[in-house]
Design a protein around this motif. Structure first.
Motif, PDB file in Angstrom:
ATOM      1  N   LEU A  14      16.351 134.366  61.307  1.00  0.00           N
ATOM      2  CA  LEU A  14      16.205 133.616  62.546  1.00  0.00           C
ATOM      3  C   LEU A  14      17.570 133.540  63.201  1.00  0.00           C
ATOM      4  CD1 LEU A  14      14.702 131.818  64.579  1.00  0.00           C
ATOM      5  CD2 LEU A  14      15.107 129.876  63.039  1.00  0.00           C
ATOM      6  N   LEU A  15      17.643 133.916  64.479  1.00  0.00           N
ATOM      7  CA  LEU A  15      18.896 133.950  65.223  1.00  0.00           C
ATOM      8  C   LEU A  15      18.787 133.080  66.457  1.00  0.00           C
ATOM      9  CD1 LEU A  15      21.705 135.439  65.882  1.00  0.00           C
ATOM     10  CD2 LEU A  15      20.299 137.012  67.235  1.00  0.00           C
ATOM     11  N   THR A  16      19.755 132.177  66.626  1.00  0.00           N
ATOM     12  CA  THR A  16      19.871 131.454  67.888  1.00  0.00           C
ATOM     13  C   THR A  16      21.048 132.048  68.659  1.00  0.00           C
ATOM     14  OG1 THR A  16      21.472 129.724  67.255  1.00  0.00           O
ATOM     15  CG2 THR A  16      19.169 129.361  66.633  1.00  0.00           C
ATOM     16  N   GLY A  17      21.018 131.894  69.987  1.00  0.00           N
ATOM     17  CA  GLY A  17      22.117 132.417  70.793  1.00  0.00           C
ATOM     18  C   GLY A  17      21.829 133.761  71.428  1.00  0.00           C
ATOM     19  N   PHE A  18      20.599 134.250  71.323  1.00  0.00           N
ATOM     20  CA  PHE A  18      20.187 135.479  72.011  1.00  0.00           C
ATOM     21  C   PHE A  18      19.478 135.078  73.292  1.00  0.00           C
ATOM     22  CE2 PHE A  18      17.186 139.019  72.757  1.00  0.00           C
ATOM     23  CZ  PHE A  18      18.069 140.076  72.746  1.00  0.00           C
ATOM     24  N   ALA A  22      13.782 137.126  64.112  1.00  0.00           N
ATOM     25  CA  ALA A  22      13.162 136.198  65.053  1.00  0.00           C
ATOM     26  C   ALA A  22      14.267 135.582  65.898  1.00  0.00           C
ATOM     27  CB  ALA A  22      12.395 135.110  64.307  1.00  0.00           C
ATOM     28  N   CYS A  23      14.185 135.718  67.217  1.00  0.00           N
ATOM     29  CA  CYS A  23      15.209 135.193  68.112  1.00  0.00           C
ATOM     30  C   CYS A  23      14.657 134.012  68.890  1.00  0.00           C
ATOM     31  CB  CYS A  23      15.671 136.269  69.090  1.00  0.00           C
ATOM     32  SG  CYS A  23      16.454 137.688  68.312  1.00  0.00           S
ATOM     33  N   LEU A  24      15.322 132.877  68.765  1.00  0.00           N
ATOM     34  CA  LEU A  24      14.947 131.705  69.545  1.00  0.00           C
ATOM     35  C   LEU A  24      15.518 131.870  70.948  1.00  0.00           C
ATOM     36  CD1 LEU A  24      13.580 128.825  69.168  1.00  0.00           C
ATOM     37  CD2 LEU A  24      15.935 127.969  69.210  1.00  0.00           C
ATOM     38  N   VAL A  25      14.660 131.829  71.947  1.00  0.00           N
ATOM     39  CA  VAL A  25      15.063 132.110  73.330  1.00  0.00           C
ATOM     40  C   VAL A  25      14.583 130.987  74.243  1.00  0.00           C
ATOM     41  CG1 VAL A  25      14.835 133.708  75.269  1.00  0.00           C
ATOM     42  CG2 VAL A  25      14.930 134.595  72.932  1.00  0.00           C
ATOM     43  N   GLN A  26      15.489 130.477  75.079  1.00  0.00           N
ATOM     44  CA  GLN A  26      15.077 129.500  76.080  1.00  0.00           C
ATOM     45  C   GLN A  26      14.168 130.180  77.096  1.00  0.00           C
ATOM     46  OE1 GLN A  26      19.371 128.115  76.817  1.00  0.00           O
ATOM     47  NE2 GLN A  26      18.169 126.334  77.401  1.00  0.00           N
ATOM     48  N   PRO A  27      13.121 129.493  77.564  1.00  0.00           N
ATOM     49  CA  PRO A  27      12.207 130.102  78.545  1.00  0.00           C
ATOM     50  C   PRO A  27      12.936 130.664  79.762  1.00  0.00           C
ATOM     51  CG  PRO A  27      11.283 128.050  77.718  1.00  0.00           C
ATOM     52  CD  PRO A  27      12.671 128.158  77.139  1.00  0.00           C
ATOM     53  N   THR A  28      14.026 130.010  80.178  1.00  0.00           N
ATOM     54  CA  THR A  28      14.799 130.475  81.345  1.00  0.00           C
ATOM     55  C   THR A  28      15.321 131.887  81.153  1.00  0.00           C
ATOM     56  OG1 THR A  28      15.507 128.198  81.736  1.00  0.00           O
ATOM     57  CG2 THR A  28      16.782 129.924  82.819  1.00  0.00           C
ATOM     58  N   TYR A  29      15.610 132.249  79.896  1.00  0.00           N
ATOM     59  CA  TYR A  29      16.234 133.541  79.624  1.00  0.00           C
ATOM     60  C   TYR A  29      15.264 134.534  78.985  1.00  0.00           C
ATOM     61  CZ  TYR A  29      20.461 130.907  80.609  1.00  0.00           C
ATOM     62  OH  TYR A  29      21.414 130.131  81.215  1.00  0.00           O
ATOM     63  N   ARG A  30      13.972 134.246  79.061  1.00  0.00           N
ATOM     64  CA  ARG A  30      12.982 135.118  78.430  1.00  0.00           C
ATOM     65  C   ARG A  30      13.040 136.543  78.993  1.00  0.00           C
ATOM     66  NH1 ARG A  30       8.520 134.989  74.599  1.00  0.00           N
ATOM     67  NH2 ARG A  30       7.858 137.149  74.651  1.00  0.00           N
ATOM     68  N   GLU A  31      13.105 136.663  80.320  1.00  0.00           N
ATOM     69  CA  GLU A  31      13.117 137.989  80.942  1.00  0.00           C
ATOM     70  C   GLU A  31      14.347 138.789  80.524  1.00  0.00           C
ATOM     71  OE1 GLU A  31      12.805 139.315  85.437  1.00  0.00           O
ATOM     72  OE2 GLU A  31      11.365 137.692  84.992  1.00  0.00           O
ATOM     73  N   LEU A  32      15.509 138.136  80.552  1.00  0.00           N
ATOM     74  CA  LEU A  32      16.749 138.789  80.126  1.00  0.00           C
ATOM     75  C   LEU A  32      16.661 139.183  78.660  1.00  0.00           C
ATOM     76  CD1 LEU A  32      19.687 139.663  80.544  1.00  0.00           C
ATOM     77  CD2 LEU A  32      20.370 137.285  80.100  1.00  0.00           C
ATOM     78  N   ALA A  33      16.093 138.309  77.830  1.00  0.00           N
ATOM     79  CA  ALA A  33      15.954 138.600  76.402  1.00  0.00           C
ATOM     80  C   ALA A  33      15.070 139.818  76.173  1.00  0.00           C
ATOM     81  CB  ALA A  33      15.390 137.384  75.674  1.00  0.00           C
ATOM     82  N   GLU A  34      14.001 139.933  76.940  1.00  0.00           N
ATOM     83  CA  GLU A  34      13.104 141.085  76.783  1.00  0.00           C
ATOM     84  C   GLU A  34      13.822 142.384  77.146  1.00  0.00           C
ATOM     85  OE1 GLU A  34       9.757 140.093  79.202  1.00  0.00           O
ATOM     86  OE2 GLU A  34       8.807 138.862  77.640  1.00  0.00           O
ATOM     87  N   ARG A  35      14.616 142.339  78.221  1.00  0.00           N
ATOM     88  CA  ARG A  35      15.350 143.543  78.623  1.00  0.00           C
ATOM     89  C   ARG A  35      16.371 143.943  77.563  1.00  0.00           C
ATOM     90  NH1 ARG A  35      15.843 140.958  83.680  1.00  0.00           N
ATOM     91  NH2 ARG A  35      18.106 140.705  83.369  1.00  0.00           N
TER      92      ARG A  35
END
Length: 359
Positions: free
Chosen positions: A9-13, A34-47
């Motif tokens: 589990l990784l935070t900070g992505f 598993a990357c914990l992602v804030q909803p605000t950064y979901r699109e950036l995380a997917e890219r």
């Protein structure tokens, strides 16, 4: 393609360090992650996940959540029961952070992550702190130091200090954790790439905003005795990836700093030379330097008053534990002067990069 359950589990992505570290973890065969992602950064995380692993690779699993909430804002931990290792990088990296935000993210957020680590009974907890838990400690600060009665330059330092205290308390109670304390992280030493122009970048951008024939900088009464300890991103993530893979690193603290940093005047000279700027350093009392920086910032110039405190910072950082652990690995912090030209080139080629923190 992987059909197994996540083991990390990784935070900070998808942050600057988190993205690079995730790439290193997958390259060494770890995961799925598993990357914990804030909803605000979901699109950036997917890219970024697609860039790192490819669009059809499920070794990166994104979970929307928030470390400021109990249970990380997740609807239970059933999907993460297979996790055996937790990397906690999420934090507000901002010298001018509002104290309430720093408290919520850096302190309470870390406590929430520690609680989840306990609930999952992880076998390893990897935590990214900062050398600047030192505050304004007067002297040489090593991996053995933490609670020294120090004062702090700002809420960022103080909240990261309190977060590390929380981690070390859990370590004392048996949590198999490793703590990494980077110094001031700048761009990649090979490409110059960064995603945020903060810290030393304010000095650089202010120099570049002035005429090449004469650019002014300030020097404080204590600047000649102060050091600016800077490390490139690639060294930091390579060191974390290497050290976290050692069984012997459990229970250790590693300062990821430059063992031979430049003094503040030499650092400014290195920036000026790489930026092709003839520079005049003007001796300036600290209150006046701060006021002048505030006026520059108000006029829209690249300036941050919080950086002034680092021009006479009294702490020197040593990393004997890190040097012992990295011996024979081929990993060492490169001298700032060996890659500063790449940092400058990146800034010139990418004026669109800003200085806002991911919150």
């Amino acid at each position: 393609m992987s059909s197994t359950e996540p083991t990390i589990l990784l935070t900070g992505f998808p942050g600057f360090l988190g993205s690079a570290l995730l790439e290193r973890l997958l390259a060494r065969g770890d995961g799925p992650v598993a990357c914990l992602v804030q909803p605000t950064y979901r699109e950036l995380a997917e890219r970024r996940a697609a860039e790192i692993a490819g669009p059809d690779d499920d070794r990166i699993r994104l979970y929307e959540g928030d470390i400021t909430e109990p249970n990380l804002g997740l609807d239970g931990l059933a999907d993460l029961e297979s996790v055996r290792e937790l990397y906690h990088l999420a934090a507000v990296y901002d010298l001018a952070v509002d104290p309430a935000v720093g408290e919520a993210v850096n302190v309470r957020g870390t406590e929430h992550v520690l609680d989840v680590a306990a609930d999952l009974a992880v076998e390893r907890f990897q935590y990214v702190s900062t050398c600047y838990v030192s505050g304004r400690y007067d002297g040489v600060f090593t991996e053995d130091h933490l609670r020294e009665g120090q004062s702090f330059n700002n809420a960022y330092e103080e909240t990261k200090y309190r977060a590390e205290v929380a981690v070390q308390e859990r370590m004392a109670d048996g949590l198999p954790a490793t703590i990494y304390r980077p110094a001031i992280v700048v761009g990649d030493s090979e490409t110059g790439e960064t995603d945020k122009y903060d810290g030393p970048y304010y000095l650089l951008r202010l120099l570049l905003a002035q005429p090449s024939r004469l650019a002014l900088s300030v020097t404080l009464p204590g600047s000649s005795d102060a050091e600016l300890n800077v490390v490139p991103r690639d060294f930091v993530v390579d060191a974390i990836a290497y050290l976290s893979g050692l069984e012997s690193s459990a229970g250790e603290v590693y300062q990821l700093c430059d063992p031979a940093p430049l003094s503040v005047p030499r650092f400014v000279d290195a920036l000026a030379e790489a930026g092709d700027r003839r520079t005049l350093s003007v001796p300036t009392p600290k209150p006046l330097a701060r006021a002048a920086t505030e006026r520059l910032a108000d006029r829209g110039l690249p300036a941050e008053p919080a950086t002034i405190d680092y021009l006479d910072h009294p702490t020197r950082y040593a990393c004997p534990n890190t040097q012992r652990a990295l011996a024979g690995s081929g990993l060492e912090c490169p001298p700032f002067e060996s890659y500063v030209d790449r940092l400058v080139a990146f800034v010139r080629e990418h004026p669109e990069v800003g200085d806002a923190a991911m919150v």
